[in-house]
Design a protein around this motif. Structure first.
Motif, short mmCIF file in Angstrom:
data_model
loop_
_atom_site.label_atom_id
_atom_site.label_comp_id
_atom_site.label_asym_id
_atom_site.label_seq_id
_atom_site.Cartn_x
_atom_site.Cartn_y
_atom_site.Cartn_z
N SER A 18 0.83 -1.20 0.00
CA SER A 18 0.00 0.00 0.00
C SER A 18 0.87 1.26 0.00
O SER A 18 0.60 2.21 -0.74
CB SER A 18 -0.91 -0.01 1.23
N GLU A 19 1.91 1.28 0.82
CA GLU A 19 2.81 2.43 0.85
C GLU A 19 3.52 2.61 -0.48
O GLU A 19 3.66 3.73 -0.98
CB GLU A 19 3.86 2.26 1.96
N GLY A 25 2.61 5.70 -7.36
CA GLY A 25 1.48 6.13 -8.17
C GLY A 25 0.95 5.02 -9.06
O GLY A 25 0.47 5.27 -10.16
N ILE A 26 1.06 3.79 -8.59
CA ILE A 26 0.56 2.62 -9.31
C ILE A 26 -0.52 1.98 -8.44
O ILE A 26 -0.36 1.92 -7.22
CB ILE A 26 1.70 1.61 -9.59
N THR A 27 -1.58 1.50 -9.07
CA THR A 27 -2.67 0.93 -8.28
C THR A 27 -2.22 -0.32 -7.53
O THR A 27 -1.30 -1.02 -7.95
CB THR A 27 -3.87 0.55 -9.18
N MET A 28 -2.89 -0.57 -6.42
CA MET A 28 -2.62 -1.78 -5.64
C MET A 28 -2.83 -3.02 -6.49
O MET A 28 -2.08 -3.99 -6.41
CB MET A 28 -3.54 -1.84 -4.42
N ALA A 29 -3.86 -3.00 -7.33
CA ALA A 29 -4.17 -4.15 -8.19
C ALA A 29 -3.00 -4.46 -9.12
O ALA A 29 -2.59 -5.62 -9.25
CB ALA A 29 -5.44 -3.90 -8.98
N ASN A 30 -2.45 -3.44 -9.76
CA ASN A 30 -1.33 -3.66 -10.68
C ASN A 30 -0.07 -4.11 -9.94
O ASN A 30 0.66 -4.97 -10.44
CB ASN A 30 -1.05 -2.42 -11.52
N LYS A 35 3.61 -8.43 -8.10
CA LYS A 35 4.17 -9.13 -6.95
C LYS A 35 3.94 -10.64 -7.00
O LYS A 35 4.82 -11.42 -6.63
CB LYS A 35 3.57 -8.56 -5.66
N THR A 36 2.79 -11.05 -7.49
CA THR A 36 2.48 -12.47 -7.53
C THR A 36 3.07 -13.17 -8.75
O THR A 36 2.93 -14.38 -8.91
CB THR A 36 0.95 -12.71 -7.53
N GLY A 37 3.75 -12.40 -9.61
CA GLY A 37 4.38 -12.99 -10.78
C GLY A 37 3.43 -13.25 -11.93
O GLY A 37 3.77 -13.96 -12.87
N LYS A 38 2.22 -12.68 -11.88
CA LYS A 38 1.23 -12.92 -12.92
C LYS A 38 1.30 -11.89 -14.05
O LYS A 38 0.61 -12.02 -15.05
CB LYS A 38 -0.17 -12.93 -12.32
#
Length: 68
Positions: A18-19, A25-30, A35-38
């Motif tokens: 979140s921080e 300036g990138i959404t949490m979703a992106n 992060k999950t490698g997807k």
């Protein structure tokens, strides 16, 4: 394959996703997809912003590993 070690770098910096999202300036979703490698790709501008905020090198986040 390319392994994404964003969670490791975040833990070392004691920063939450979140921080990072707020500072880059990138959404949490992106960021979560990355992060999950997807993620299928990452823009250099995004990688640059993440490295700037986390004070790291691209190789700290991205790692090549042999397919298992």
């Amino acid at each position: 394959m390319i392994r994404v070690n964003l969670d490791v770098v975040l833990a070392k910096r004691k920063m939450t996703l979140s921080e990072l999202s707020e500072k880059v300036g990138i959404t949490m979703a992106n960021l979560s997809i990355l992060k999950t490698g997807k993620a299928k790709a990452i823009r250099f501008s995004t990688l640059d912003a993440i490295c700037r905020v986390l004070e790291c090198q691209p190789g700290d986040i991205l790692e090549y590993v042999e397919n298992e």
